[in-house]
Design an enzyme around this catalytic site. Structure first.
Site, PDB file in Angstrom:
ATOM      1  CG  ASP A 157      -2.586   3.690   2.802  1.00 13.66           C
ATOM      2  OD1 ASP A 157      -2.020   2.868   2.187  1.00 13.66           O
ATOM      3  OD2 ASP A 157      -3.242   3.762   3.607  1.00 13.66           O
ATOM      4  CG  HIS A 167      -0.419  -0.097   2.591  1.00  8.87           C
ATOM      5  ND1 HIS A 167       0.213   1.026   3.090  1.00  8.87           N
ATOM      6  CD2 HIS A 167      -0.017  -1.052   3.370  1.00  8.87           C
ATOM      7  CE1 HIS A 167       0.552   0.614   4.448  1.00  8.87           C
ATOM      8  NE2 HIS A 167       0.394  -0.496   4.603  1.00  8.87           N
ATOM      9  CD  GLU A 216      -3.250  -1.766   5.035  1.00 12.35           C
ATOM     10  OE1 GLU A 216      -3.231  -3.002   5.843  1.00 12.35           O
ATOM     11  OE2 GLU A 216      -2.492  -0.626   5.398  1.00 12.35           O
TER      12      GLU A 216
END
Length: 380
Positions: free
Chosen positions: A78, A76, A140
Protein backbone atom coordinates in the site's frame (compact mmCIF):
# COMPACT_ATOMS: atom_id res chain seq x y z
CA UNK A 1 4.43 -14.62 -22.04
CA UNK A 2 7.84 -13.19 -21.05
CA UNK A 3 8.26 -11.47 -17.71
CA UNK A 4 8.22 -7.65 -17.98
CA UNK A 5 11.54 -5.87 -17.56
CA UNK A 6 12.54 -4.52 -14.16
CA UNK A 7 11.51 -1.00 -15.17
CA UNK A 8 8.18 -2.20 -16.60
CA UNK A 9 7.43 -4.13 -13.39
CA UNK A 10 8.33 -1.06 -11.34
CA UNK A 11 6.05 1.10 -13.51
CA UNK A 12 3.17 -1.39 -13.29
CA UNK A 13 3.38 -1.46 -9.49
CA UNK A 14 3.37 2.36 -9.33
CA UNK A 15 0.37 2.47 -11.72
CA UNK A 16 -1.70 0.11 -9.54
CA UNK A 17 -3.48 2.36 -6.97
CA UNK A 18 -3.33 1.01 -3.41
CA UNK A 19 -3.83 3.90 -0.98
CA UNK A 20 -4.34 2.87 2.64
CA UNK A 21 -5.92 5.57 4.77
CA UNK A 22 -7.89 6.03 7.99
CA UNK A 23 -10.36 8.17 5.98
CA UNK A 24 -12.74 5.74 4.21
CA UNK A 25 -13.21 8.09 1.23
CA UNK A 26 -9.48 7.83 0.41
CA UNK A 27 -8.92 4.16 1.27
CA UNK A 28 -8.44 1.69 -1.63
CA UNK A 29 -8.02 -2.04 -2.20
CA UNK A 30 -4.51 -3.42 -2.76
CA UNK A 31 -5.74 -6.36 -4.86
CA UNK A 32 -4.28 -5.04 -8.11
CA UNK A 33 -0.75 -4.93 -6.66
CA UNK A 34 -1.12 -8.40 -5.14
CA UNK A 35 -2.36 -9.86 -8.43
CA UNK A 36 0.58 -8.35 -10.35
CA UNK A 37 3.10 -9.83 -7.93
CA UNK A 38 1.37 -13.21 -7.78
CA UNK A 39 1.29 -13.36 -11.58
CA UNK A 40 4.99 -12.61 -12.00
CA UNK A 41 6.14 -14.82 -9.12
CA UNK A 42 3.83 -17.64 -10.21
CA UNK A 43 5.40 -17.51 -13.68
CA UNK A 44 8.82 -17.86 -12.00
CA UNK A 45 7.72 -21.05 -10.22
CA UNK A 46 6.85 -19.62 -6.83
CA UNK A 47 3.92 -21.08 -4.91
CA UNK A 48 1.63 -18.10 -4.26
CA UNK A 49 -0.81 -17.92 -1.36
CA UNK A 50 -3.16 -14.92 -1.35
CA UNK A 51 -4.93 -14.35 1.96
CA UNK A 52 -7.83 -11.95 2.44
CA UNK A 53 -7.33 -9.93 5.62
CA UNK A 54 -10.49 -7.82 5.32
CA UNK A 55 -12.79 -6.81 2.43
CA UNK A 56 -10.58 -5.57 -0.41
CA UNK A 57 -7.33 -6.09 1.56
CA UNK A 58 -4.95 -8.96 0.87
CA UNK A 59 -1.57 -10.41 1.86
CA UNK A 60 0.60 -12.43 -0.53
CA UNK A 61 3.09 -15.06 0.61
CA UNK A 62 5.09 -16.49 -2.30
CA UNK A 63 7.52 -19.32 -1.62
CA UNK A 64 10.30 -21.12 -3.50
CA UNK A 65 11.68 -24.22 -1.82
CA UNK A 66 10.36 -25.95 1.29
CA UNK A 67 11.37 -26.82 4.80
CA UNK A 68 12.36 -24.86 7.90
CA UNK A 69 14.65 -21.86 7.91
CA UNK A 70 15.24 -19.71 4.88
CA UNK A 71 14.84 -16.02 4.16
CA UNK A 72 11.81 -13.70 4.08
CA UNK A 73 11.95 -10.62 1.84
CA UNK A 74 9.03 -8.53 2.99
CA UNK A 75 7.28 -5.26 2.33
CA UNK A 76 3.91 -3.56 2.14
CA UNK A 77 1.82 -3.20 -0.99
CA UNK A 78 0.00 0.00 0.00
CA UNK A 79 0.88 3.69 -0.18
CA UNK A 80 -0.15 6.82 1.71
CA UNK A 81 -2.68 9.25 0.17
CA UNK A 82 -1.25 11.94 -2.11
CA UNK A 83 -1.88 15.57 -3.06
CA UNK A 84 -1.92 15.31 -6.85
CA UNK A 85 -1.80 19.09 -7.32
CA UNK A 86 1.54 19.23 -5.46
CA UNK A 87 3.20 16.67 -7.73
CA UNK A 88 5.06 17.88 -10.83
CA UNK A 89 4.05 14.63 -12.59
CA UNK A 90 1.28 12.02 -12.40
CA UNK A 91 1.89 10.22 -9.06
CA UNK A 92 0.77 6.89 -10.59
CA UNK A 93 3.08 7.10 -13.61
CA UNK A 94 6.76 6.20 -13.37
CA UNK A 95 8.91 9.12 -14.55
CA UNK A 96 12.68 9.01 -15.00
CA UNK A 97 14.31 12.35 -14.26
CA UNK A 98 17.67 13.54 -12.87
CA UNK A 99 18.83 9.98 -12.21
CA UNK A 100 15.69 9.14 -10.25
CA UNK A 101 12.61 6.99 -10.71
CA UNK A 102 9.73 9.16 -9.52
CA UNK A 103 6.29 7.85 -8.56
CA UNK A 104 4.04 7.09 -5.59
CA UNK A 105 5.45 3.98 -3.88
CA UNK A 106 8.82 4.14 -5.65
CA UNK A 107 10.61 4.66 -2.33
CA UNK A 108 7.96 3.57 0.18
CA UNK A 109 7.82 0.88 -1.01
CA UNK A 110 6.10 -1.05 -3.80
CA UNK A 111 9.15 -0.65 -6.04
CA UNK A 112 11.14 -2.91 -3.70
CA UNK A 113 9.29 -5.97 -4.99
CA UNK A 114 10.51 -5.39 -8.55
CA UNK A 115 14.09 -5.32 -7.22
CA UNK A 116 13.49 -8.56 -5.31
CA UNK A 117 12.29 -10.28 -8.49
CA UNK A 118 15.29 -8.95 -10.43
CA UNK A 119 17.61 -10.33 -7.73
CA UNK A 120 16.10 -13.81 -7.69
CA UNK A 121 15.80 -14.54 -11.43
CA UNK A 122 19.43 -15.68 -12.03
CA UNK A 123 19.30 -17.89 -8.92
CA UNK A 124 16.26 -19.93 -9.98
CA UNK A 125 18.41 -22.48 -11.82
CA UNK A 126 19.85 -23.56 -8.44
CA UNK A 127 18.28 -25.86 -5.86
CA UNK A 128 17.05 -23.91 -2.87
CA UNK A 129 18.36 -25.74 0.20
CA UNK A 130 16.22 -23.47 2.38
CA UNK A 131 13.09 -21.63 1.23
CA UNK A 132 12.84 -18.07 -0.05
CA UNK A 133 9.60 -16.36 1.01
CA UNK A 134 8.42 -13.11 -0.55
CA UNK A 135 5.80 -11.38 1.58
CA UNK A 136 3.58 -8.48 0.51
CA UNK A 137 1.22 -7.11 3.16
CA UNK A 138 -1.76 -4.75 3.21
CA UNK A 139 -2.54 -1.60 5.20
CA UNK A 140 0.91 -0.94 6.67
CA UNK A 141 0.31 2.81 6.25
CA UNK A 142 -2.75 2.75 8.52
CA UNK A 143 -3.67 -0.21 10.73
CA UNK A 144 -0.86 -2.69 9.91
CA UNK A 145 -3.70 -5.22 9.74
CA UNK A 146 -1.83 -7.41 7.24
CA UNK A 147 1.21 -7.91 9.44
CA UNK A 148 -0.96 -8.24 12.55
CA UNK A 149 -3.01 -10.99 10.87
CA UNK A 150 0.17 -12.92 10.10
CA UNK A 151 1.44 -12.56 13.67
CA UNK A 152 -1.92 -13.66 15.08
CA UNK A 153 -2.02 -16.70 12.76
CA UNK A 154 1.36 -17.67 14.20
CA UNK A 155 2.64 -19.66 11.21
CA UNK A 156 6.45 -19.63 11.37
CA UNK A 157 8.21 -17.96 8.45
CA UNK A 158 11.96 -18.08 7.68
CA UNK A 159 14.82 -17.84 10.15
CA UNK A 160 15.69 -14.36 8.85
CA UNK A 161 13.56 -11.52 7.51
CA UNK A 162 14.51 -8.37 5.60
CA UNK A 163 11.90 -5.61 5.50
CA UNK A 164 12.63 -3.39 2.50
CA UNK A 165 11.47 -0.05 3.93
CA UNK A 166 13.52 3.02 2.96
CA UNK A 167 16.78 3.02 4.94
CA UNK A 168 19.29 4.18 2.31
CA UNK A 169 20.71 0.62 2.19
CA UNK A 170 21.79 0.82 5.83
CA UNK A 171 20.70 -2.02 8.15
CA UNK A 172 18.31 -0.97 10.92
CA UNK A 173 17.87 -3.05 14.06
CA UNK A 174 15.86 -0.68 16.26
CA UNK A 175 12.90 1.67 15.87
CA UNK A 176 10.31 3.50 17.90
CA UNK A 177 6.77 2.31 18.51
CA UNK A 178 3.72 4.10 17.15
CA UNK A 179 0.31 4.87 18.61
CA UNK A 180 -2.42 6.32 16.38
CA UNK A 181 -5.23 7.68 18.54
CA UNK A 182 -8.39 9.77 18.15
CA UNK A 183 -10.04 12.31 20.44
CA UNK A 184 -13.72 13.17 19.85
CA UNK A 185 -15.29 16.18 21.55
CA UNK A 186 -19.05 16.64 21.72
CA UNK A 187 -20.09 20.16 22.69
CA UNK A 188 -23.35 21.94 21.93
CA UNK A 189 -24.03 23.94 18.78
CA UNK A 190 -25.80 27.27 18.89
CA UNK A 191 -26.06 30.68 17.26
CA UNK A 192 -22.66 32.34 17.11
CA UNK A 193 -24.07 35.73 18.15
CA UNK A 194 -24.44 34.51 21.74
CA UNK A 195 -21.66 32.23 23.08
CA UNK A 196 -23.83 31.26 26.07
CA UNK A 197 -26.12 29.31 23.72
CA UNK A 198 -23.56 26.56 23.11
CA UNK A 199 -20.37 24.83 24.17
CA UNK A 200 -17.65 25.07 21.54
CA UNK A 201 -16.05 21.71 20.79
CA UNK A 202 -13.41 23.53 18.76
CA UNK A 203 -12.33 25.75 21.64
CA UNK A 204 -12.21 22.69 23.89
CA UNK A 205 -10.02 20.97 21.28
CA UNK A 206 -7.71 23.99 21.33
CA UNK A 207 -7.29 23.40 25.06
CA UNK A 208 -6.77 19.66 24.49
CA UNK A 209 -4.01 20.34 21.97
CA UNK A 210 -2.33 22.67 24.46
CA UNK A 211 -2.37 19.92 27.10
CA UNK A 212 -1.00 17.38 24.61
CA UNK A 213 1.81 19.72 23.62
CA UNK A 214 2.61 20.12 27.31
CA UNK A 215 2.83 16.36 27.74
CA UNK A 216 4.97 16.11 24.61
CA UNK A 217 7.42 18.63 26.03
CA UNK A 218 7.49 16.81 29.37
CA UNK A 219 8.15 13.41 27.74
CA UNK A 220 10.85 14.86 25.49
CA UNK A 221 12.63 16.24 28.54
CA UNK A 222 12.35 12.91 30.36
CA UNK A 223 13.14 10.32 27.65
CA UNK A 224 16.03 10.30 25.19
CA UNK A 225 18.01 7.66 23.30
CA UNK A 226 21.06 8.95 21.40
CA UNK A 227 21.03 5.93 19.05
CA UNK A 228 18.06 7.53 17.28
CA UNK A 229 18.47 10.42 14.83
CA UNK A 230 15.39 11.90 16.53
CA UNK A 231 16.44 10.96 20.09
CA UNK A 232 13.18 11.85 21.85
CA UNK A 233 9.58 10.63 21.55
CA UNK A 234 7.44 12.61 19.09
CA UNK A 235 3.75 13.52 18.82
CA UNK A 236 2.16 14.68 15.56
CA UNK A 237 -1.32 16.18 15.11
CA UNK A 238 -2.20 14.59 11.79
CA UNK A 239 -5.77 15.64 10.99
CA UNK A 240 -8.62 17.58 12.57
CA UNK A 241 -12.31 17.88 11.68
CA UNK A 242 -14.90 20.11 13.29
CA UNK A 243 -17.83 22.41 12.80
CA UNK A 244 -19.85 23.18 9.70
CA UNK A 245 -20.43 26.94 9.37
CA UNK A 246 -18.88 30.20 10.61
CA UNK A 247 -22.12 31.37 12.25
CA UNK A 248 -22.68 28.22 14.32
CA UNK A 249 -20.93 27.37 17.56
CA UNK A 250 -18.94 24.21 16.79
CA UNK A 251 -20.76 21.22 18.28
CA UNK A 252 -18.32 18.45 17.35
CA UNK A 253 -14.57 18.25 16.80
CA UNK A 254 -12.24 15.28 16.25
CA UNK A 255 -8.44 15.07 16.30
CA UNK A 256 -6.28 12.17 15.11
CA UNK A 257 -2.66 12.12 16.22
CA UNK A 258 0.30 9.81 16.48
CA UNK A 259 2.74 9.27 19.32
CA UNK A 260 6.07 7.51 18.79
CA UNK A 261 7.53 6.18 22.05
CA UNK A 262 11.10 5.01 22.54
CA UNK A 263 11.85 1.44 23.63
CA UNK A 264 11.26 1.35 27.38
CA UNK A 265 8.31 3.79 27.44
CA UNK A 266 5.10 2.20 28.76
CA UNK A 267 2.16 2.69 26.39
CA UNK A 268 -0.48 2.28 29.12
CA UNK A 269 1.16 4.97 31.26
CA UNK A 270 1.31 7.37 28.29
CA UNK A 271 -2.39 6.94 27.57
CA UNK A 272 -3.29 7.26 31.26
CA UNK A 273 -1.49 10.63 31.37
CA UNK A 274 -3.44 11.81 28.33
CA UNK A 275 -6.77 10.69 29.84
CA UNK A 276 -6.03 12.60 33.03
CA UNK A 277 -5.61 15.84 31.07
CA UNK A 278 -8.75 15.19 29.01
CA UNK A 279 -10.91 14.84 32.12
CA UNK A 280 -9.83 18.30 33.28
CA UNK A 281 -10.55 19.92 29.89
CA UNK A 282 -13.98 18.25 29.68
CA UNK A 283 -14.94 19.65 33.09
CA UNK A 284 -13.61 23.13 32.34
CA UNK A 285 -15.37 23.44 28.96
CA UNK A 286 -18.49 21.44 29.88
CA UNK A 287 -18.11 19.07 26.93
CA UNK A 288 -17.92 15.30 26.48
CA UNK A 289 -14.55 13.90 25.40
CA UNK A 290 -13.99 10.37 24.10
CA UNK A 291 -10.47 9.04 23.60
CA UNK A 292 -9.59 5.75 21.90
CA UNK A 293 -6.90 4.14 19.73
CA UNK A 294 -7.54 4.16 16.00
CA UNK A 295 -5.59 0.90 15.82
CA UNK A 296 -3.66 -1.26 18.26
CA UNK A 297 -0.24 0.25 18.85
CA UNK A 298 2.88 -0.90 16.98
CA UNK A 299 5.44 -1.92 19.57
CA UNK A 300 8.97 -0.52 19.57
CA UNK A 301 11.41 -2.86 17.78
CA UNK A 302 14.87 -4.00 18.73
CA UNK A 303 16.93 -6.84 17.24
CA UNK A 304 20.02 -7.89 19.20
CA UNK A 305 23.26 -6.64 17.64
CA UNK A 306 25.06 -10.00 17.88
CA UNK A 307 22.69 -12.21 15.82
CA UNK A 308 23.68 -13.73 12.48
CA UNK A 309 21.39 -11.56 10.32
CA UNK A 310 22.67 -8.26 11.74
CA UNK A 311 26.27 -9.37 11.29
CA UNK A 312 25.69 -10.64 7.73
CA UNK A 313 23.91 -7.40 6.77
CA UNK A 314 26.67 -5.27 8.31
CA UNK A 315 29.32 -7.22 6.39
CA UNK A 316 27.47 -7.01 3.05
CA UNK A 317 26.55 -3.31 3.33
CA UNK A 318 29.68 -2.04 5.08
CA UNK A 319 27.52 -0.18 7.61
CA UNK A 320 26.85 -0.81 11.29
CA UNK A 321 23.20 -1.41 12.15
CA UNK A 322 21.41 1.74 13.28
CA UNK A 323 18.13 2.98 14.76
CA UNK A 324 15.32 4.96 13.04
CA UNK A 325 12.41 7.05 14.27
CA UNK A 326 9.72 5.58 12.02
CA UNK A 327 7.72 2.43 12.76
CA UNK A 328 7.56 -0.72 10.59
CA UNK A 329 6.11 -4.23 10.52
CA UNK A 330 9.39 -5.61 11.91
CA UNK A 331 8.01 -6.44 15.41
CA UNK A 332 5.38 -8.73 13.85
CA UNK A 333 7.94 -10.64 11.77
CA UNK A 334 10.05 -10.94 14.91
CA UNK A 335 7.04 -12.40 16.75
CA UNK A 336 6.98 -15.20 14.15
CA UNK A 337 10.49 -16.29 15.09
CA UNK A 338 12.49 -14.42 12.43
CA UNK A 339 15.69 -12.58 13.13
CA UNK A 340 14.60 -9.28 11.57
CA UNK A 341 16.14 -6.11 10.23
CA UNK A 342 14.88 -3.23 8.12
CA UNK A 343 16.97 -2.65 4.99
CA UNK A 344 15.86 -1.03 1.74
CA UNK A 345 17.04 1.28 -1.03
CA UNK A 346 14.81 4.34 -0.57
CA UNK A 347 15.34 7.50 1.48
CA UNK A 348 12.82 8.16 4.26
CA UNK A 349 13.20 11.92 3.71
CA UNK A 350 11.25 11.70 0.43
CA UNK A 351 8.67 9.14 1.62
CA UNK A 352 5.10 10.49 2.01
CA UNK A 353 6.16 13.53 -0.06
CA UNK A 354 5.13 14.89 -3.46
CA UNK A 355 7.68 13.73 -6.02
CA UNK A 356 8.65 10.60 -4.05
CA UNK A 357 11.59 8.91 -5.81
CA UNK A 358 14.17 6.15 -5.82
CA UNK A 359 17.74 7.05 -6.79
CA UNK A 360 18.60 4.92 -9.83
CA UNK A 361 22.14 4.56 -8.45
CA UNK A 362 20.66 2.41 -5.66
CA UNK A 363 19.06 -0.13 -7.99
CA UNK A 364 22.09 -2.25 -8.87
CA UNK A 365 23.56 -2.25 -5.31
CA UNK A 366 20.17 -3.32 -3.94
CA UNK A 367 19.79 -6.15 -6.45
CA UNK A 368 23.33 -7.32 -5.71
CA UNK A 369 22.75 -7.16 -1.93
CA UNK A 370 19.47 -9.08 -2.13
CA UNK A 371 21.11 -11.71 -4.35
CA UNK A 372 23.93 -12.16 -1.80
CA UNK A 373 21.40 -12.51 1.03
CA UNK A 374 19.40 -15.11 -0.90
CA UNK A 375 22.60 -17.06 -1.64
CA UNK A 376 23.60 -16.95 2.04
CA UNK A 377 20.27 -18.11 3.44
CA UNK A 378 18.77 -20.28 0.69
CA UNK A 379 21.53 -21.75 -1.50
CA UNK A 380 24.49 -22.52 0.81
Amino acid sequence: MPLPTLKDQFAALIAAPSVSCTQPALDQSNRQVIDLLAGWLGDLGFKCDIQQVSPGKFNLLASRGTGPGGLVLAGHSDTVPYDEQLWASDPLKLIETDGRWVGLGSCDMKGFFALVIEAVIPLLEHDFKEPLLILATCDEESSMSGARALAEAGQPLGRAAILGEPTGLRPIRMHKGILMDRIDILGRSGHSSDPSLGRSAMEAMHAVMGELMGLRQQWQQTYSNPQFTVPTPTMNFGCIHGGDNPNRICGQCALEFDLRPLPGMDVDQLRAAIREKLVLVAERHEVRIDYAPLFPEVPPFEQAADVELVQVAERLTGHRAEAVAFGTEAPYLQQLGCQTIVLGPGDIACAHQPGEYLEMSRIEPTVRLLRDLIRHYCLH
